[in-house]
Design an enzyme around this catalytic site. Sequence first.
Site: not given
Ligand SMILES: *Cc1c(COP(=O)(O)O)cnc(C)c1O
Length: 454
Positions: A304, A373
């Site tokens: 991600g 705030c």
């Molecule tokens: C959040 C998550 C990802 C992505 O994580 P990144 O650090 O953004 O690469 C992938 N797999 C699972 C199961 C996640 O919870």
Amino acid sequence: MAAPAPLPIPGSETPDPSFGDLLAARPALAMDPLAGLMVEEVPLARIAAAVGSPTWVYSAGTLRRRARMLKDALAEAGLDASIHYATKANPALAVVNLLAQEGLGADVVSEGELRGALAAGVPASGIVFSGVGKTDREMRLAIAEDILQLNIESAEEAEMLSAVAASLGRKARVALRVNPDVDAKTHAKITTGLTENKFGVPIATAPELYARLCALPGLDPVGLTVHIGSQIAQGIGSYRAAYQRLGELVRELRAAGHPVHRVDCGGGLGITYRDEIPATPAALAGAIKAGLGDLGVKIMMEPGRWIAGPAGVLLTRVIVEKHATTRRFVIVDAAMNDLLRPAMYEAWHGILPVSPSAFRAPLSPADVVGPVCESSDTFTKARDLPPLPPESLVAILDAGAYGASMSSTYNARPLAAEVMVEGARFSVIRDRQSYDALLAGQRLPSWTEGQNPG
Ligand SMILES: *Cc1c(COP(=O)(O)O)cnc(C)c1O
């Protein structure tokens, strides 16, 4: 022999990178001597004039380039792999759609994200559903859409999913999320691979549980999945250890006669916000190959942040510069409700002035804060910045992941607009939330009938 020096803790001892260093490491950004800071070929000042502020600005070229780099690294390692972008990092339909055009699937964690991925054009056959608490309704939708797989996080969840699938006369393809008990050495709020975390099942119990999955009438177990944390930036060691353990588990399961076709290697690869040196895609592909390469399993990945983080900036305007006795506060129109990471994780983000003259002006320490705030509504403390009079624009860097997606409307602040840049063009991909939308759906209780406002 002397003990090796401990790794520097990001954000502590070392001096902040200079504006020049920040730019040099971010190819989508450039400081034009006339137009000021640009994302690709679009001056941020032009976006602020047209769309207002605060505004998220994403570089399409960066998203595309990073998706291709990952694909290439996996292919060069000789892995049969698919990438499923974790949409929680940035679920904007335009972002997910662009990545789908690059051939990426999606990793989703809720009905909303599943619907978003489908709406963005990701085929159901490319969608993985992760998360520790899928509701009955979410399971039904995933099965009805016939998505690629659901990642199972517990024995209890497996029973629930099997019952739901069986009631629909179907078998749900599932992977078992294993917790390999490795320390990814990331922030405590984003580590997930230790047995004390809520995620996955302990690796020691996996063989017994996998056998149980195979026996359940509504499940079709296809393999294993692992995700050890986020913003992993302490080398490749924790990945290597995790994939090694997973490889051993695959052999053990097969020896017991169970089918294991796929291993979903998770996400978590870190990016350089300040001075972190995360593993490269090539090193990650190498770790996967070392642990799992000779098993003939299909490899999946769920990145991600690595894809979306460096692709975005949060463009914000200075409201006022406040000079207190000992500190200079730059109060901007973005706040913790927009970009939560500094308040929540003490995260460091690069901050660049947008105007060419500010870029060259003498620096002095300033705290950059939002109008909310809360004392934690602070983007940075004692950062060397030029004078930033009211109306100055600044860009908060590397805000493409866990930025807009973690926004709230705290302090009744509407969600900021989102813009995508491609070359010399830009397009609003999400309107700034209107005040009408902010109040929509609210009403006084029924017993005050007739006195409703509006
Ligand atoms: C959040 C998550 C990802 C992505 O994580 P990144 O650090 O953004 O690469 C992938 N797999 C699972 C199961 C996640 O919870």
